[in-house]
Design a protein around this motif. Sequence first.
Motif, short mmCIF file in Angstrom:
data_model
loop_
_atom_site.label_atom_id
_atom_site.label_comp_id
_atom_site.label_asym_id
_atom_site.label_seq_id
_atom_site.Cartn_x
_atom_site.Cartn_y
_atom_site.Cartn_z
N VAL A 1 5.70 4.75 1.15
CA VAL A 1 6.31 6.05 1.47
C VAL A 1 7.28 5.90 2.64
O VAL A 1 8.43 6.34 2.59
CB VAL A 1 5.22 7.10 1.80
CG1 VAL A 1 5.84 8.34 2.41
CG2 VAL A 1 4.44 7.44 0.54
N ILE A 2 6.81 5.22 3.70
CA ILE A 2 7.70 5.01 4.86
C ILE A 2 8.93 4.21 4.43
O ILE A 2 10.07 4.54 4.77
CB ILE A 2 6.96 4.27 5.99
CG1 ILE A 2 5.75 5.10 6.43
CG2 ILE A 2 7.90 4.04 7.18
CD1 ILE A 2 4.87 4.40 7.44
N PRO B 1 0.83 -1.21 0.00
CA PRO B 1 0.00 0.00 0.00
C PRO B 1 0.87 1.26 0.00
O PRO B 1 1.97 1.24 0.58
CB PRO B 1 -0.79 -0.11 1.31
CG PRO B 1 -0.73 -1.55 1.69
CD PRO B 1 0.49 -2.13 1.06
N SER B 2 0.33 2.32 -0.58
CA SER B 2 1.20 3.48 -0.81
C SER B 2 1.74 4.10 0.48
O SER B 2 2.88 4.54 0.53
CB SER B 2 0.46 4.54 -1.63
OG SER B 2 -0.72 4.88 -0.94
N TRP B 3 0.94 4.11 1.58
CA TRP B 3 1.46 4.71 2.83
C TRP B 3 2.70 3.95 3.31
O TRP B 3 3.67 4.51 3.79
CB TRP B 3 0.40 4.73 3.92
CG TRP B 3 -0.08 3.38 4.39
CD1 TRP B 3 -1.14 2.69 3.91
CD2 TRP B 3 0.51 2.55 5.40
NE1 TRP B 3 -1.26 1.49 4.55
CE2 TRP B 3 -0.27 1.38 5.48
CE3 TRP B 3 1.62 2.69 6.25
CZ2 TRP B 3 0.03 0.33 6.37
CZ3 TRP B 3 1.91 1.66 7.14
CH2 TRP B 3 1.12 0.49 7.19
N MET B 4 2.65 2.63 3.14
CA MET B 4 3.76 1.81 3.59
C MET B 4 4.97 2.02 2.69
O MET B 4 6.12 2.09 3.14
CB MET B 4 3.33 0.35 3.57
CG MET B 4 4.09 -0.53 4.52
SD MET B 4 3.69 -2.25 4.18
CE MET B 4 3.08 -2.76 5.74
#
Lengths: 273, 325
Positions: free
Chosen positions: A199-200, A194-197
């Motif tokens: 990014v991190i 997923p994109s949030w992951m």
Amino acid sequence: MTDIIRGTWIVSYRELLRFFTERSRTFSTIFMPLVFLAIFGAGFQNLIPNLSPGVDFLKFVYPGIIAMTVLQSSIFSGISIVWDREFGFLKEILVAPLSRSGIVLGKVAGAAAIALMQSIIMLILAPFLHVELTLLTVVALIPVVIIIAISLSGLGVLIASRMRSQQGFQVIIQVIIFPLMFLSGVFFPINSVPSWMAVIGKINPVTYGVDAIRQIVLGKNISAAGGVMGESGSQLGVTVFGHTMTAGQDILVVVAIGAVLLALAIWSFSRQE
Amino acid sequence: MNAIEVRELTRNYGKLIAVDKVSFQVFEGEIFGFLGPNGAGKTTTINMLCTLLKPTSGKAVLCGHDVQTHRNQVRHCIGLVFQDPTLDEYLTAEQNLRFHAYAYKLPAELREKRITEVLALVDLSDRRKSHVRTFSGGMKRRLEIARGLLHNPKVLFLDEPTLGLDPQTRRHIWNFVLQLRQQQKLTIFLTTHYMDEAENCDRISVIDHGHIIALDTPEKLKDSLGGDVVTMMAEDNDAAARELKEKFNLSPEIQNGHITFSVPRGEVFLPRLIQNFQEPLISIGVHRPTLDDVFIKLTGRAIRDAEMGEKDQMKQMMSMRMRGR
């Protein structure tokens, strides 16, 4: 300058001397990566299908485990500073005519040497896991492992530079090491989360270390995967702003972050009285 | 040239002044004792002298090198034995010494020879290859002294060298220190709060609340009390003290249920006192003055009593430092 070099070699000399005299530590250092490999490799091997043609999960995770081993032993190396502070030996080091930067660099060099030894054990095991390594690959891996180890030891020393208790250090290290480890693409391709992951993961310096090692070890398999996936770049690689990182670029990122961490570690360690 | 020159040395921890404008000199080749209760500023002073702590103000010069501007030169010419052990217990005696030799740039051709020498000096030659964790407290302390001497320092700092050791080992360490001074022409700077041990020093400075309140030879410090010390206990201490003041023109002090005062030639004074004293007495004794008496006279309390209060202060100081970060 000679003071820095002298400090570096003396402190790293002792670091290694200690490493080999403490059998439990020597043993766990060698044993840990094997456990990880067994669990993640053999355990998940049959559950997870090939990630791309020619790359099964074990092959995918193998470079990641090398990186993880380096991560673990590098960051954890800082504990020797806390240990020395708790048991007084740090005072002996601090009153000696050694430069503070030399002491930090010595700790880092010792940690890097230990991390390198671990990775070499992993490399020796490659044939048993059906990972093909050429001599050239091994030669290319060694400097990469050293660079990653130095950068991450910088982080370990930075955290340890002011800590007073080993328990405190271990708690903080656990908190830091888990996200660094799991959000680095060791266990799953960072491009397919997923994109949030993602990014991190892309802020995480370990990601680039893992990617560099993986590209070197898997070589043509990664580019083959890239071919299948089309323009979006390799599904197994790391894509930043639409650009798929090459191994060289990965290493540059690790060097840059490492330089900052080392500078901070030296600054923080020298500031103490 | 003096071994140590200290001028108006000061160190603050936030608002607490741990060492306040301290000045003194230590002569070459002497044993200089630094006396005072815990928290009086002894360790803070030592840490400043050995470059571990930056002075807030003032100046300290060791063997001609300023501790602030020439740290490494100072470090080369001093040897240190700290209050708390600073050995690597997981290495052998020899490995600890070798690390020290490398750290102090001892030339390779001298290294093994010096290690053999200092181990012989502290009677540990047969334990050269033993791990330090197998050593007793006294052996560890001796090894630390050996290590402090390895690089031929001009000044040896001993911070509470006998703390936590049994009386026999304490005596052993002291014999060794005294012997050392004779053989090596070394300047020794030591701190202690064992008054009986301080008697071995050439000169003593007494520090309390960050100030030096006396500095002289042990003999002169004891002479300054003006004779022998009489300790007595009466049924009514206050009344007895009053009688001493009025009848004998003495200045007695009451402490822990005892009255103490000094008189010249106590053995002659005592019979005269007993014949003429009205207040009923429980006990009476006379002794030559000790440094303990000097300390009580100077600070108004015994060193053991002082410690309790100072420890609390120390704790407060530590927590202030922590909060400051």
